[in-house]
Design an enzyme around this catalytic site. Structure first.
Site, PDB file in Angstrom:
ATOM      1  N   SER A   1      11.611   5.771  14.904  1.00  0.00           N
ATOM      2  CA  SER A   1      10.395   5.488  15.681  1.00  0.00           C
ATOM      3  C   SER A   1      10.814   5.040  17.062  1.00  0.00           C
ATOM      4  O   SER A   1      11.142   3.878  17.268  1.00  0.00           O
ATOM      5  CB  SER A   1       9.587   4.391  14.985  1.00  0.00           C
ATOM      6  OG  SER A   1       9.288   4.817  13.686  1.00  0.00           O
ATOM      7  N   LEU A   2      10.816   5.974  17.981  1.00  0.00           N
ATOM      8  CA  LEU A   2      11.385   5.689  19.297  1.00  0.00           C
ATOM      9  C   LEU A   2      10.328   5.096  20.246  1.00  0.00           C
ATOM     10  O   LEU A   2      10.511   4.014  20.774  1.00  0.00           O
ATOM     11  CB  LEU A   2      11.985   6.980  19.860  1.00  0.00           C
ATOM     12  CG  LEU A   2      12.841   6.840  21.101  1.00  0.00           C
ATOM     13  CD1 LEU A   2      14.036   5.944  20.858  1.00  0.00           C
ATOM     14  CD2 LEU A   2      13.305   8.220  21.578  1.00  0.00           C
ATOM     15  N   HIS A   3       9.269   5.826  20.458  1.00  0.00           N
ATOM     16  CA  HIS A   3       8.131   5.396  21.299  1.00  0.00           C
ATOM     17  C   HIS A   3       8.434   5.179  22.778  1.00  0.00           C
ATOM     18  O   HIS A   3       7.532   5.292  23.599  1.00  0.00           O
ATOM     19  CB  HIS A   3       7.430   4.165  20.718  1.00  0.00           C
ATOM     20  CG  HIS A   3       6.944   4.355  19.313  1.00  0.00           C
ATOM     21  ND1 HIS A   3       6.179   5.442  18.935  1.00  0.00           N
ATOM     22  CD2 HIS A   3       7.134   3.620  18.180  1.00  0.00           C
ATOM     23  CE1 HIS A   3       5.907   5.350  17.643  1.00  0.00           C
ATOM     24  NE2 HIS A   3       6.474   4.276  17.151  1.00  0.00           N
TER      25      HIS A   3
ATOM     26  N   GLU B   1       0.831  -1.199   0.000  1.00  0.00           N
ATOM     27  CA  GLU B   1       0.000   0.000   0.000  1.00  0.00           C
ATOM     28  C   GLU B   1       0.869   1.254   0.000  1.00  0.00           C
ATOM     29  O   GLU B   1       1.928   1.288   0.619  1.00  0.00           O
ATOM     30  CB  GLU B   1      -0.937  -0.024   1.213  1.00  0.00           C
ATOM     31  CG  GLU B   1      -1.969  -1.131   1.054  1.00  0.00           C
ATOM     32  CD  GLU B   1      -2.853  -1.376   2.260  1.00  0.00           C
ATOM     33  OE1 GLU B   1      -3.914  -1.987   2.084  1.00  0.00           O
ATOM     34  OE2 GLU B   1      -2.491  -0.985   3.379  1.00  0.00           O
TER      35      GLU B   1
ATOM     36  N   GLY C   1       6.770  -1.997   5.975  1.00  0.00           N
ATOM     37  CA  GLY C   1       8.146  -2.484   5.955  1.00  0.00           C
ATOM     38  C   GLY C   1       9.129  -1.608   6.700  1.00  0.00           C
ATOM     39  O   GLY C   1       8.826  -0.491   7.099  1.00  0.00           O
ATOM     40  N   GLU C   2      10.315  -2.151   6.878  1.00  0.00           N
ATOM     41  CA  GLU C   2      11.395  -1.434   7.554  1.00  0.00           C
ATOM     42  C   GLU C   2      12.449  -1.093   6.486  1.00  0.00           C
ATOM     43  O   GLU C   2      13.173  -1.973   6.008  1.00  0.00           O
ATOM     44  CB  GLU C   2      11.976  -2.333   8.657  1.00  0.00           C
ATOM     45  CG  GLU C   2      13.280  -1.858   9.258  1.00  0.00           C
ATOM     46  CD  GLU C   2      13.282  -0.385   9.693  1.00  0.00           C
ATOM     47  OE1 GLU C   2      12.357   0.068  10.367  1.00  0.00           O
ATOM     48  OE2 GLU C   2      14.248   0.320   9.322  1.00  0.00           O
TER      49      GLU C   2
ATOM     50  N   SER D   1      12.189   6.597   7.469  1.00  0.00           N
ATOM     51  CA  SER D   1      11.779   6.341   8.848  1.00  0.00           C
ATOM     52  C   SER D   1      12.166   4.922   9.234  1.00  0.00           C
ATOM     53  O   SER D   1      11.853   3.967   8.525  1.00  0.00           O
ATOM     54  CB  SER D   1      10.262   6.514   8.964  1.00  0.00           C
ATOM     55  OG  SER D   1       9.820   6.146  10.244  1.00  0.00           O
TER      56      SER D   1
ATOM     57  N   CYS E   1       1.385  -2.208  15.551  1.00  0.00           N
ATOM     58  CA  CYS E   1       1.342  -1.929  14.109  1.00  0.00           C
ATOM     59  C   CYS E   1       0.678  -3.064  13.337  1.00  0.00           C
ATOM     60  O   CYS E   1       1.035  -4.234  13.506  1.00  0.00           O
ATOM     61  CB  CYS E   1       2.760  -1.696  13.595  1.00  0.00           C
ATOM     62  SG  CYS E   1       2.821  -1.362  11.828  1.00  0.00           S
TER      63      CYS E   1
ATOM     64  N   CYS F   1      -0.890   5.868   9.724  1.00  0.00           N
ATOM     65  CA  CYS F   1       0.316   5.178  10.202  1.00  0.00           C
ATOM     66  C   CYS F   1      -0.038   3.896  10.917  1.00  0.00           C
ATOM     67  O   CYS F   1      -0.873   3.893  11.832  1.00  0.00           O
ATOM     68  CB  CYS F   1       1.019   6.040  11.251  1.00  0.00           C
ATOM     69  SG  CYS F   1       2.218   7.132  10.585  1.00  0.00           S
TER      70      CYS F   1
ATOM     71  N   ASN G   1      -3.270   5.213  16.049  1.00  0.00           N
ATOM     72  CA  ASN G   1      -4.359   4.732  15.204  1.00  0.00           C
ATOM     73  C   ASN G   1      -4.679   3.308  15.619  1.00  0.00           C
ATOM     74  O   ASN G   1      -3.889   2.407  15.364  1.00  0.00           O
ATOM     75  CB  ASN G   1      -3.938   4.763  13.731  1.00  0.00           C
ATOM     76  CG  ASN G   1      -3.520   6.152  13.343  1.00  0.00           C
ATOM     77  OD1 ASN G   1      -4.259   7.104  13.527  1.00  0.00           O
ATOM     78  ND2 ASN G   1      -2.295   6.287  12.841  1.00  0.00           N
TER      79      ASN G   1
HETATM   80  N1  SAH Z   1       9.376   0.575   9.895  1.00  0.00           N
HETATM   81  C1  SAH Z   1       9.495   1.995   9.809  1.00  0.00           C
HETATM   82  C2  SAH Z   1       8.499   2.674   8.916  1.00  0.00           C
HETATM   83  C3  SAH Z   1       7.045   2.240   8.965  1.00  0.00           C
HETATM   84  S1  SAH Z   1       6.027   2.693  10.310  1.00  0.00           S
HETATM   85  C4  SAH Z   1       9.475   2.605  11.184  1.00  0.00           C
HETATM   86  O1  SAH Z   1       9.242   1.883  12.155  1.00  0.00           O
HETATM   87  O2  SAH Z   1       9.737   3.778  11.324  1.00  0.00           O
HETATM   88  C5  SAH Z   1       5.753   4.405  10.223  1.00  0.00           C
HETATM   89  C6  SAH Z   1       5.451   5.032  11.588  1.00  0.00           C
HETATM   90  O3  SAH Z   1       4.154   4.661  12.071  1.00  0.00           O
HETATM   91  C7  SAH Z   1       6.420   4.581  12.677  1.00  0.00           C
HETATM   92  O4  SAH Z   1       6.808   5.669  13.454  1.00  0.00           O
HETATM   93  C8  SAH Z   1       5.570   3.628  13.488  1.00  0.00           C
HETATM   94  O5  SAH Z   1       6.070   3.442  14.771  1.00  0.00           O
HETATM   95  C9  SAH Z   1       4.236   4.294  13.434  1.00  0.00           C
HETATM   96  N2  SAH Z   1       3.102   3.427  13.768  1.00  0.00           N
HETATM   97  C10 SAH Z   1       3.003   2.090  13.610  1.00  0.00           C
HETATM   98  N3  SAH Z   1       1.797   1.660  14.025  1.00  0.00           N
HETATM   99  C11 SAH Z   1       1.115   2.752  14.427  1.00  0.00           C
HETATM  100  C12 SAH Z   1      -0.208   2.963  14.931  1.00  0.00           C
HETATM  101  N4  SAH Z   1      -1.062   1.969  15.068  1.00  0.00           N
HETATM  102  N5  SAH Z   1      -0.576   4.225  15.230  1.00  0.00           N
HETATM  103  C13 SAH Z   1       0.277   5.267  15.050  1.00  0.00           C
HETATM  104  N6  SAH Z   1       1.529   5.123  14.577  1.00  0.00           N
HETATM  105  C14 SAH Z   1       1.945   3.888  14.270  1.00  0.00           C
END
Ligand code: SAH
Length: 349
Positions: A221-223, A95, A166-167, A198, A122, A340, A297
């Site tokens: 993507s730290l979180h 997608e 994907g990563e 990213s 995710c 996302c 999301n």
């Molecule tokens: N693998 C890469 C790129 C894809 S994800 C990465 O991890 O950065 C793109 C972004 O969406 C990342 O910051 C990820 O942590 C975030 N993400 C994944 N699932 C999500 C969700 N359910 N709600 C909000 N952000 C999310």
């Protein structure tokens, strides 16, 4: 000649094409013309190549195919976001999303079919990784969205984020090849400054990338900046621990002088406490950075919940007090599962 015996003309470089035309008694510049049709004008058929003679177009059609991705299904959100389910030549689907804003259009592109990482929040993680995309499949997603941007919003695509499925750093060579072509005057000629890669954070590759002096942006993507918390929501963190990520990020800044953006979702009961904010503030000392707070999301059957507004405001207050730029990203395209972390081939599964 059977279709399967034809060569994919898109596997040929400009030089290969020039040499091919000379070998069939034509002028070398025909190679440039075909290259432009393929990579700038996005031709899907030799019959589109109207500056070649009919005979030449037929000759190409007999010997070559043009392998390209095809939009299998397109959905438009009420906020203008467009989600494309894109079919690859082997039938797999990824997608890509077009996100319009007031004065720009961003393409969110995929780098793998599925994902090998296991972020628990995710939707893509549930698909597992099926394969890497090749550079052309990444480039084609950008071309498709550029075309849609012109068609629906009367302007070319302005930004690209590798935040689809994907990563990207697990498919590093193809992502770099695609970026080279996207930024090359031979391709789309876009500025690398408008491209953001990213990553969930693969320290070794961040260092490798930094050594190559890239001009695109990096987002991580730290979180969470607490080891155990991060491992509990992103289990691969046990393989790539935060201390290595921290060093890799400061190495990135040292080499590129480009500020990293940390993507960060605040979840109720997971990372919404004062100790979480403190750990993030400390992590931010590794290198000049920005923090992008992303709205969560929800995904089907997911156990996570967006933190309260006051918890998010707490983050903002502390980060700003420490002089760190904070942005808050509101979700787009939620009604069509285009936001996302929601990309999971739901419509085509
Ligand atoms: N693998 C890469 C790129 C894809 S994800 C990465 O991890 O950065 C793109 C972004 O969406 C990342 O910051 C990820 O942590 C975030 N993400 C994944 N699932 C999500 C969700 N359910 N709600 C909000 N952000 C999310």
């Amino acid at each position: 000649m059977k279709g399967s015996e034809k060569r994919d003309i898109r596997a040929m470089s400009r030089e290969d094409l020039r040499a091919f035309f000379v070998s069939v008694g034509e002028k070398a510049f025909r190679g440039n013309q075909v290259y432009e049709w393929l990579w700038q004008k996005g031709a899907h058929s030799f019959s589109d190549m109207t500056n070649l003679s009919l005979e030449l177009r037929q000759h190409l059609d007999t010997h070559f195919t043009i392998n390209h991705i095809a939009v299998d299904k397109m959905q438009r959100s009420k906020d203008g976001t467009v989600k494309n389910a894109v079919k690859l030549h082997d039938g797999l689907v990824v997608e890509s999303v077009l996100i319009p804003a007031e004065n720009r259009t961003t393409a969110c592109v995929s780098s793998q079919v599925g994902c090998s990482l296991d972020c628990r929040f995710c939707a893509t993680a549930r698909l597992k990784r099926m394969r890497n995309l090749n550079a052309d499949e990444i480039y084609d997603q950008v071309m498709v969205i550029d075309r849609q941007s012109r068609l629906y919003f009367n302007r070319p695509l302005s930004n690209i984020v590798f935040m689809g499925m994907g990563e990207p750093l697990m498919n590093y060579p193809n992502v770099m090849k695609a970026i080279d072509k996207i930024t090359s005057p031979d391709g789309l000629g876009m500025s690398p400054k408008r491209i953001t890669v990213s990553t969930s954070g693969v320290p070794k590759i961040i260092r490798k990338m930094a050594n190559e002096q890239p001009r695109f942006r990096l987002a991580v993507s730290l979180h969470s900046a607490i080891e155990e918390t991060r491992t509990s929501i992103m289990p691969f963190n046990s393989t790539f621990p935060l201390k290595d990520l921290r060093q890799a990020v400061s190495y990135w800044y040292e080499k590129t002088k480009s500020r990293v953006t940390y993507e960060y979702v605040v979840w109720k009961g997971i990372n919404d406490g004062p100790e979480d904010i403190e750990a993030l503030l400390d992590f931010c000392k590794a290198a000049p950075c920005k923090v992008n707070l992303i709205e969560y999301n929800p995904i089907e059957g997911g156990e996570f919940q967006q933190a309260s507004d006051s918890a998010v405001e707490n983050y903002i207050r502390h980060l700003e007090a420490a002089g760190i730029t904070v942005t808050v990203r509101r979700s787009r395209g939620k009604d069509i599962d285009a936001a996302c972390g929601q990309l999971a081939n739901k419509e085509t599964a």
